[in-house]
Design an enzyme around this catalytic site. Structure first.
Site, PDB file in Angstrom:
ATOM      1  N   THR A  13       0.805  -1.226   0.000  1.00 15.04           N
ATOM      2  CA  THR A  13       0.000   0.000   0.000  1.00 15.04           C
ATOM      3  C   THR A  13       0.834   1.270   0.000  1.00 15.04           C
ATOM      4  O   THR A  13       0.479   2.253  -0.653  1.00 15.04           O
ATOM      5  CB  THR A  13      -0.921   0.014   1.251  1.00 15.04           C
ATOM      6  OG1 THR A  13      -1.840  -1.063   1.128  1.00 15.04           O
ATOM      7  CG2 THR A  13      -1.691   1.302   1.369  1.00 15.04           C
ATOM      8  N   ASP A  61       1.329  -6.599  -4.560  1.00 10.42           N
ATOM      9  CA  ASP A  61       0.455  -6.564  -3.394  1.00 10.42           C
ATOM     10  C   ASP A  61       0.914  -7.775  -2.587  1.00 10.42           C
ATOM     11  O   ASP A  61       0.994  -8.892  -3.118  1.00 10.42           O
ATOM     12  CB  ASP A  61      -1.013  -6.730  -3.846  1.00 10.42           C
ATOM     13  CG  ASP A  61      -1.968  -6.628  -2.677  1.00 10.42           C
ATOM     14  OD1 ASP A  61      -1.741  -7.332  -1.671  1.00 10.42           O
ATOM     15  OD2 ASP A  61      -2.934  -5.865  -2.761  1.00 10.42           O
ATOM     16  N   SER A  62       1.246  -7.585  -1.338  1.00 10.65           N
ATOM     17  CA  SER A  62       1.905  -8.667  -0.599  1.00 10.65           C
ATOM     18  C   SER A  62       0.999  -9.870  -0.370  1.00 10.65           C
ATOM     19  O   SER A  62       1.459 -10.914   0.098  1.00 10.65           O
ATOM     20  CB  SER A  62       2.478  -8.156   0.724  1.00 10.65           C
ATOM     21  OG  SER A  62       1.477  -8.024   1.695  1.00 10.65           O
ATOM     22  N   THR A  93       1.300  -4.771   4.102  1.00 11.91           N
ATOM     23  CA  THR A  93       1.059  -5.205   5.483  1.00 11.91           C
ATOM     24  C   THR A  93       0.491  -6.622   5.570  1.00 11.91           C
ATOM     25  O   THR A  93       0.659  -7.288   6.580  1.00 11.91           O
ATOM     26  CB  THR A  93       0.085  -4.240   6.198  1.00 11.91           C
ATOM     27  OG1 THR A  93      -1.147  -4.197   5.472  1.00 11.91           O
ATOM     28  CG2 THR A  93       0.673  -2.854   6.327  1.00 11.91           C
ATOM     29  N   ASP A  94      -0.186  -7.078   4.482  1.00  5.61           N
ATOM     30  CA  ASP A  94      -0.894  -8.361   4.587  1.00  5.61           C
ATOM     31  C   ASP A  94       0.017  -9.517   4.996  1.00  5.61           C
ATOM     32  O   ASP A  94      -0.369 -10.366   5.794  1.00  5.61           O
ATOM     33  CB  ASP A  94      -1.585  -8.704   3.256  1.00  5.61           C
ATOM     34  CG  ASP A  94      -2.797  -7.813   3.004  1.00  5.61           C
ATOM     35  OD1 ASP A  94      -3.217  -7.105   3.936  1.00  5.61           O
ATOM     36  OD2 ASP A  94      -3.322  -7.821   1.873  1.00  5.61           O
ATOM     37  N   GLN A 275      -4.783 -21.917  18.223  1.00  2.89           N
ATOM     38  CA  GLN A 275      -5.596 -20.927  17.499  1.00  2.89           C
ATOM     39  C   GLN A 275      -5.865 -19.688  18.360  1.00  2.89           C
ATOM     40  O   GLN A 275      -6.420 -18.705  17.872  1.00  2.89           O
ATOM     41  CB  GLN A 275      -6.938 -21.534  17.084  1.00  2.89           C
ATOM     42  CG  GLN A 275      -6.806 -22.562  15.994  1.00  2.89           C
ATOM     43  CD  GLN A 275      -8.138 -23.186  15.617  1.00  2.89           C
ATOM     44  OE1 GLN A 275      -9.202 -22.630  15.877  1.00  2.89           O
ATOM     45  NE2 GLN A 275      -8.078 -24.350  15.013  1.00  2.89           N
ATOM     46  N   CYS A 276      -5.508 -19.761  19.647  1.00  2.00           N
ATOM     47  CA  CYS A 276      -5.719 -18.593  20.505  1.00  2.00           C
ATOM     48  C   CYS A 276      -4.868 -17.429  20.009  1.00  2.00           C
ATOM     49  O   CYS A 276      -3.800 -17.621  19.451  1.00  2.00           O
ATOM     50  CB  CYS A 276      -5.316 -18.901  21.947  1.00  2.00           C
ATOM     51  SG  CYS A 276      -6.414 -20.061  22.754  1.00  2.00           S
TER      52      CYS A 276
END
Ligand code: ASP
Length: 344
Positions: A13, A61-62, A93-94, A275-276
């Site tokens: 971005t 775009d990452s 940022t992705d 997954q927490c």
């Protein structure tokens, strides 16, 4: 002496421009940047370090990042290592946390800083956060007390391999769920020296990756063995299992569990993560998770998904045996985890 920084622009971005389909990466970042901050460079009370800008041939775009891109970024830094005092990597940022994690493993011991940053609003748009993220990153990259891959965003300095994207639209896009921030930046730079890694011997390990070597399988209520079977049919050498809580899989599904056991026996390295959003795996704290200890599944400690995935890729790409990879995965290499220190 003036310090000289290399800015490597990979896309994201920060350098994007609007198109009919939404923001897209655009070349020529150096000219656009200098136009924007020219007056800061000329008359600043606190001058920015000198910098040069290189941009990758293919700006992305990452969301499109591939393991080969990590090789390109690492090799570019490695080739320029002795010409500069520090590095800023501009990245979308992705997947920035994946790339920062991987770069920390590939570059190994550092004698100067590598700072990942980007922005949520492009450089040339009103209300952009690009300028403050980039100029602060330049100053961080010029420091002589940072010897690791870090991620700077919105006032927070994080260890790269502890970071994770946590907000899709907020300026504070990154968190470090299982490790404190290395520093805060407001008017002043406030770094926590006791947390910083000491200087190391540069010795990059930049292997060739096989894209399909590592897969990720989350558990969810009702997960059937044939779903995992489909994933395993892509012949991964490593699997990141995302289980519940402190590392609990649905052990009532015996078909699923014996498939995992079989995979592990056949040499697929399985690492168990939670997954927490926060906290470590304590494999075997519950009976549901203890079976994983008996079938060679590695307990993922407090690694983020990004760090576990990239570390597994990096170890496998070096051609190590499954046993060697299992042994090295939970041992901290660049401060990415605390190790499995807690008894179940
Ligand atoms: N999709 C963008 C990217 O990751 C998002 C960003 O840079 O903030 O490249």
């Amino acid at each position: 002496m003036t310090r000289r920084i290399l800015i490597l622009y990979t896309g994201g971005t920060i350098g994007m421009v609007p198109s009919e389909q939404g923001y897209v990466p655009a070349a020529g970042f150096e000219g656009r940047l200098r136009q924007h901050i020219g007056h800061h460079l000329a008359s600043a009370h606190q001058p920015l370090p000198d910098f040069a800008v290189q941009e990758l041939d293919t700006l992305i775009d990452s969301a499109n990042v591939q393991p080969d891109d990590w090789r390109t970024i690492a090799s570019t830094l490695h080739q320029n290592w002795h010409q500069y005092d520090g590095f800023v990597v501009l990245h979308g940022t992705d997947t920035m946390a994946y790339s920062a994690s991987m770069l920390s493993f590939m570059l190994q011991g550092l004698d100067k800083p590598v700072v990942f940053t980007g922005s949520q609003i492009p450089l040339e748009q009103p209300r952009t956060d690009a300028l403050s993220n980039l100029t602060t990153s330049l100053m961080l990259a010029a420091r002589d007390d940072l010897f690791e891959v870090v991620l700077y965003f919105d006032g927070k300095l994080l260890r790269g391999n502890r970071s994770s994207k946590r907000h899709s639209i907020g300026f504070g896009a990154f968190g470090s769920p299982n490790f404190p921030a290395l520093g805060e930046v407001g008017i002043y730079f406030d770094l926590r020296n006791e947390l910083l890694l000491p200087a190391g011997q540069p010795g990059a390990v930049i292997p060739h990756f096989n894209t399909s070597d590592v897969a990720i399988q989350p558990v969810y209520p009702g997960l059937q063995a044939n779903v995992l079977e489909a994933v395993l049919s892509t012949n991964p050498k490593g699997l990141v299992l995302q289980s519940y809580g402190v590392g609990n899989p649905p052990d009532g599904n015996t078909e699923l569990m014996s498939l995992l056991e079989q995979a592990s026996r056949q040499g697929i390295v399985v690492i168990n993560l939670s997954q927490c959003q926060q906290g470590p795996v304590i494999q075997g704290a519950y009976a549901t998770g203890s079976m994983l200890n008996t079938i060679g599944v590695v307990s993922g400690s407090d690694l983020t998904l990004e760090a576990a995935f990239t570390k597994l890729h990096w170890l496998l790409a070096q051609g190590l045996s499954p046993e060697q990879v299992r042994h090295q995965l939970p041992q901290p290499v660049r401060g990415e985890c605390s190790g499995n220190t807690r008894p179940a």
